[in-house]
Enzyme design. Sequence first.
Site, PDB file in Angstrom:
ATOM      1  N   GLU A  51       0.816  -1.226   0.000  1.00 23.52           N
ATOM      2  CA  GLU A  51       0.000   0.000   0.000  1.00 23.52           C
ATOM      3  C   GLU A  51       0.846   1.271   0.000  1.00 23.52           C
ATOM      4  O   GLU A  51       0.419   2.317  -0.474  1.00 23.52           O
ATOM      5  CB  GLU A  51      -0.968   0.008   1.185  1.00 23.52           C
ATOM      6  CG  GLU A  51      -2.111  -0.997   1.059  1.00 23.52           C
ATOM      7  CD  GLU A  51      -1.748  -2.375   1.588  1.00 23.52           C
ATOM      8  OE1 GLU A  51      -0.545  -2.628   1.867  1.00 23.52           O
ATOM      9  OE2 GLU A  51      -2.661  -3.216   1.719  1.00 23.52           O
ATOM     10  N   PHE A 113     -11.670  -7.064  14.107  1.00 22.49           N
ATOM     11  CA  PHE A 113     -10.610  -7.561  13.226  1.00 22.49           C
ATOM     12  C   PHE A 113     -10.260  -6.495  12.179  1.00 22.49           C
ATOM     13  O   PHE A 113     -11.141  -5.962  11.510  1.00 22.49           O
ATOM     14  CB  PHE A 113     -11.065  -8.846  12.535  1.00 22.49           C
ATOM     15  CG  PHE A 113     -10.033  -9.375  11.567  1.00 22.49           C
ATOM     16  CD1 PHE A 113      -8.782  -9.789  12.013  1.00 22.49           C
ATOM     17  CD2 PHE A 113     -10.309  -9.429  10.201  1.00 22.49           C
ATOM     18  CE1 PHE A 113      -7.832 -10.260  11.124  1.00 22.49           C
ATOM     19  CE2 PHE A 113      -9.360  -9.897   9.301  1.00 22.49           C
ATOM     20  CZ  PHE A 113      -8.116 -10.317   9.765  1.00 22.49           C
ATOM     21  N   GLN A 114      -8.997  -6.179  12.070  1.00 22.85           N
ATOM     22  CA  GLN A 114      -8.473  -5.186  11.125  1.00 22.85           C
ATOM     23  C   GLN A 114      -9.064  -3.794  11.329  1.00 22.85           C
ATOM     24  O   GLN A 114      -9.233  -3.029  10.387  1.00 22.85           O
ATOM     25  CB  GLN A 114      -8.663  -5.648   9.679  1.00 22.85           C
ATOM     26  CG  GLN A 114      -7.846  -6.901   9.413  1.00 22.85           C
ATOM     27  CD  GLN A 114      -7.641  -7.211   7.952  1.00 22.85           C
ATOM     28  OE1 GLN A 114      -8.507  -6.931   7.122  1.00 22.85           O
ATOM     29  NE2 GLN A 114      -6.501  -7.779   7.619  1.00 22.85           N
ATOM     30  N   LYS A 163     -17.525  -0.553   6.159  1.00 23.25           N
ATOM     31  CA  LYS A 163     -17.950  -1.500   5.129  1.00 23.25           C
ATOM     32  C   LYS A 163     -19.451  -1.448   4.860  1.00 23.25           C
ATOM     33  O   LYS A 163     -19.910  -1.543   3.715  1.00 23.25           O
ATOM     34  CB  LYS A 163     -17.550  -2.929   5.533  1.00 23.25           C
ATOM     35  CG  LYS A 163     -17.814  -3.930   4.439  1.00 23.25           C
ATOM     36  CD  LYS A 163     -17.165  -5.268   4.694  1.00 23.25           C
ATOM     37  CE  LYS A 163     -17.377  -6.179   3.492  1.00 23.25           C
ATOM     38  NZ  LYS A 163     -16.758  -7.501   3.710  1.00 23.25           N
ATOM     39  N   MET A 482      24.502   8.383   2.354  1.00 28.40           N
ATOM     40  CA  MET A 482      24.301   9.655   3.055  1.00 28.40           C
ATOM     41  C   MET A 482      24.536   9.494   4.549  1.00 28.40           C
ATOM     42  O   MET A 482      25.098  10.362   5.198  1.00 28.40           O
ATOM     43  CB  MET A 482      22.896  10.186   2.771  1.00 28.40           C
ATOM     44  CG  MET A 482      22.665  11.582   3.280  1.00 28.40           C
ATOM     45  SD  MET A 482      23.889  12.750   2.668  1.00 28.40           S
ATOM     46  CE  MET A 482      23.031  13.446   1.267  1.00 28.40           C
TER      47      MET A 482
HETATM   48  C1  LIG Z   1      12.423   5.379   5.152  1.00 29.32           C
HETATM   49  C2  LIG Z   1      13.701   6.014   5.520  1.00 29.32           C
HETATM   50  N1  LIG Z   1      14.507   5.441   6.451  1.00 29.32           N
HETATM   51  C3  LIG Z   1      15.692   6.002   6.782  1.00 29.32           C
HETATM   52  C4  LIG Z   1      16.103   7.158   6.189  1.00 29.32           C
HETATM   53  C5  LIG Z   1      17.438   7.791   6.564  1.00 29.32           C
HETATM   54  N2  LIG Z   1      18.335   7.808   5.421  1.00 29.32           N
HETATM   55  C6  LIG Z   1      18.528   8.908   4.655  1.00 29.32           C
HETATM   56  S1  LIG Z   1      19.565   8.644   3.396  1.00 29.32           S
HETATM   57  C7  LIG Z   1      19.813   7.040   3.828  1.00 29.32           C
HETATM   58  C8  LIG Z   1      20.721   6.154   3.042  1.00 29.32           C
HETATM   59  C9  LIG Z   1      20.157   5.838   1.705  1.00 29.32           C
HETATM   60  O1  LIG Z   1      20.953   4.848   1.096  1.00 29.32           O
HETATM   61  P1  LIG Z   1      20.855   4.581  -0.464  1.00 29.32           P
HETATM   62  O2  LIG Z   1      19.457   4.470  -0.861  1.00 29.32           O
HETATM   63  O3  LIG Z   1      21.741   3.445  -0.803  1.00 29.32           O
HETATM   64  O4  LIG Z   1      21.397   5.948  -1.055  1.00 29.32           O
HETATM   65  P2  LIG Z   1      22.883   6.548  -1.062  1.00 29.32           P
HETATM   66  O5  LIG Z   1      22.932   7.589   0.026  1.00 29.32           O
HETATM   67  O6  LIG Z   1      23.837   5.443  -0.826  1.00 29.32           O
HETATM   68  O7  LIG Z   1      23.011   7.154  -2.398  1.00 29.32           O
HETATM   69  C10 LIG Z   1      19.096   6.741   4.983  1.00 29.32           C
HETATM   70  C11 LIG Z   1      19.117   5.446   5.662  1.00 29.32           C
HETATM   71  C12 LIG Z   1      15.215   7.743   5.248  1.00 29.32           C
HETATM   72  N3  LIG Z   1      15.494   8.894   4.655  1.00 29.32           N
HETATM   73  N4  LIG Z   1      14.055   7.142   4.921  1.00 29.32           N
END
Ligand SMILES: Cc1ncc(C[n+]2csc(CCOP(=O)(O)OP(=O)(O)O)c2C)c(N)n1
Lengths: 574, 163
Positions: A51, A113-114, A163, A482
Site C-alpha cells: 500500500e 478484526f483489522q 464497510k 548519506m
Molecule cells: C524510510 C527512511 N529510512 C531512513 C532514512 C534515513 N536515510 C537517509 S539517506 C539514507 C541512506 C540511503 O541509502 P541509499 O538508498 O543506498 O542511497 P545513497 O545515500 O547510498 O546514495 C538513509 C538510511 C530515510 N530517509 N528514509
Amino acid sequence: MELLSGADMIARFLQDEGVEYIYGYPGGAALHIYDALFRQDKVKHILVRHEQAATHAADGYARASGKPGVVLVTSGPGATNAVTGIATAYMDSIPMVVLCGQVMSHLIGEDAFQETDIVGVTRPIVKHSFSIRHPSEIPEVLKKAFYLASTGRPGPVVVDIPKDMTAPTERYEYVYPKKVKLRSYNPVTRGHTGQIKKAVELMLKAKRPVFYTGGGVVTGKASEGLTDLVKKLGFPITTTLMGIGAYPQSDYQSLGWLGMHGSYESNMAMHHADLIIAIGARFDDRVTNNTSKFCPTAKIIHVDVDPSSISKTVRADVPIVGPADSVISEMISLVQGHPITHPEALKEWWEKIDGWRAEREGKLYEPSKPGEALKSQEVVEALCRITRGEAFVTTDVGQHQMFAAQYYKFDKPNRLITSGGLGTMGFGFPAAMGIKQNFPDDDVVCVTGEGSFQMMMQELSTCKQYGVGVKILNLNNASLGMVRQWQDLNYKSRHAHSYMESLPDFHLLIEAYGFTAITVNTMEELEPALERAFADKHELVFLDVKVDPFEHVYPMQVPLGSMRDMLLSKTERT
Amino acid sequence: MRHIISILLENEPGALSRVVGLFSQRNFNIETLNVAPTEDPSLSRLTVTTIGDDRVIEQITKHLNKLIDVVKLVDLTEGNHIERELMLVKVKALGAARDEVKRTVDIFRAQIVDVTPSLYTVQITGDAAKLDAFLQAMAPVGILEVARTGVSGIARGDKVLSL
Ligand SMILES: Cc1ncc(C[n+]2csc(CCOP(=O)(O)OP(=O)(O)O)c2C)c(N)n1
Ligand SMILES: [Mg+2]
C-alpha cells in the site's frame, strides 16, 4: 435520478470526477468497492504490491500531471501501510485522496478484526479527513475531499468508509455534485494589491536581489509567469529542491538550487543579498541553516498561499498571502514599463555572482580516472546527456538524490520528482511507475540507491503486470551513502550499520521478473548501457552502476552556520 | 503573554481532536480549554487560553484558521473583553474556620451551594485571577477538591463573533 449502492456511488463518482487511475490493494473492508470497480471499465485500478507504493505512485502521478492522485486501501494494515506515503504527500503539499475501507460501523471502537482508527492515526499528516456516516453522504463527501485536496495549499485527504456504507443491498439517490462549498474554507484567490505594490517598489529599488522560489510555484502552476517576471527584472534566481525546474536551469540567470547541498553561488548570493523575493517557499531548515544568521542584510518579501507558512521560521518584511500565479501576474503588470532604479548596482551584483561561479567552476567533484570506480556525479551527467535533459527523474533519498538534483539540468517544472519534505526512502520507484503510466511516451527514470530501492522493489511485479517501462538507475555504492557521509563527518568514520552486506545480485533479481538488467563498472560501459536502456520507451531496464562508495555530497552547509558556511569538498570550506 | 482565543468550530466528530492535536503537534501550550455547543447546533464555541510571544500567537491563530473545522476565531485579548471562569471548590469547614470560610465566600461574592457538617462546597465565578486569589485565601483552611471550567470569554461592546 439513479439509485446506487454506496460502493457503486464511489465508482461512479470517480468516473464523473474524471479519475483515470486509482492505485490500491484489496481487503475485506474494501471488497464492496472493489466489486463496484470490477463492474466498470472507465477508472483503471492498478494493483500495487504494497500500500505504501500505492500512495507513492498516486503521488508521482499527481506531481507530474497536476491532478489529484487517488488511492484505495482496506482497513487496518492496508491503511497503516499507506501512512508513510500520506505523510510524504503532506510534507510536499501534493493533492491526494485516500479512500480507506473501515470495519462495519457497529463494530467501530470494539477492536474488531483489522480495525485501526486511521482518521486518528493520520490526523497530523492530512489536510483534512472524513468518516462516512451514511451512504447517501458519499457523493458530497468525496467531492469535498477532491476539492480540499486540490485547492489552496494542496494536500492529502483521507476518507474512512465503514464497510456497511458500501453494502450492495442498500441503494440511495446518486447525483454528481458539480460544486461544493465549505463555509470554513475559502482559499485566497489573489494577493493584497497594496502589499504587492510595496513588494514591487522594493524589487525595483533593490541593489542585490535574489529570487528564492519553491514547490508552491510548481504546484501553483506559475512557472511561466515566474520565468517572465525574472527575465523582465534580470535578477538572479535560486530555487528550493522542490522548486527545481520552475525556472529553466540552463538559463544564465539561474543559480541552481539552494540550501544544505545547494550550489555555492546560490548560498553565497542569498547570504549577501539585500532583497529576497521568496515565492511558494517555506524557509525550511534545510534551506536557511541557522535562522539567526540567515541573510543578515536582506529585506524579505514572502509570497505564499498558506498564511501559516509566512513568518513561521523567518520574519517577512512584506508578507503576501496569495497564490503564486495571480500574485506573479500582478507583479508583472506593475513591473512593466518601470525600469529598475540601480542598473549599475545590479551589474556589479552579477559580477560578484559570476565571480562565485568562477571560483567553483571545474572543481565541483573529481571525475574518476581510468581504472577507478565511477563517480555518481558523472553518471548523472551522462544520464542528462543521453536523455537530453528531458526525462522525468524521480529519486529516492540519500546521496544519489542530491547528485541527481545537482547534476541533471532541469528546464521544466515537475521533472524532478523527489520526496523533499519527508525524505522518504522507497518513494522513487513507485512514483516513477505512477508517472510512466500517464506519460507513456516520455522517458521516466528513477535514480535510486541500493538501500532505497530495496525498500520498494516488490513493485517490479506491478511493472510486470502492467508493462510499465520505467528505467531504474541504481547508483550502487554498496552503502547507505548519506548516512555514511554523516558518520565520516561527525562520528570519526564509525560506520554504524551504514554498509550493505549481502546485496542481492541485482542482475538475477531483475531477470527473475523478466526484465533487462545491465551492470556497469567502467566509463566505457556507461554511455552504451544508457543508450541501450533508453532505446525502447516501453521496456523496463535496470542499470546497476557500481559507484565510488567514498564519495561525499558537496557543497554541504556547516551545521548552525549561516547560508554561506559550507564545506566545499573533503578538504575545503568557506 | 497570556491570550484568550475563542473559536467557532464545526460541531462534527473529530473536530475537537483536531484542535487539541494541533496544539500538541506544534508544541503550542494550552492553559485552559472550554468547549460547548452554541445557539446554532451546527457550531461549538471553544475557548482556549495559551501563553506565547507574538510570533507564537500568530502561528497559533494561523494554524487554527487552517483547520477545515475552524469556521471563525478571535483573539479576545486583542481588545476589551469579558473573561469568566466558574469554579466549584470543596473546602474544610470545621469549628472556627466554618465562619471564616463563610466570610471569605461573601467577600469574594461566591456562593455556598452545598453543605455537610464538615465542609462547604463553594461556587465562584470571575476571571482566572480572582479564582486563583480565592484558592489562595482558602489554602490555610484546607482545600479538598477543585473543579474549574476553564476560561470562557466574549468581547465587550458591539463586536460579535458569529458567522
Ligand atoms: C524510510 C527512511 N529510512 C531512513 C532514512 C534515513 N536515510 C537517509 S539517506 C539514507 C541512506 C540511503 O541509502 P541509499 O538508498 O543506498 O542511497 P545513497 O545515500 O547510498 O546514495 C538513509 C538510511 C530515510 N530517509 N528514509
Ligand atoms: Mg547506497
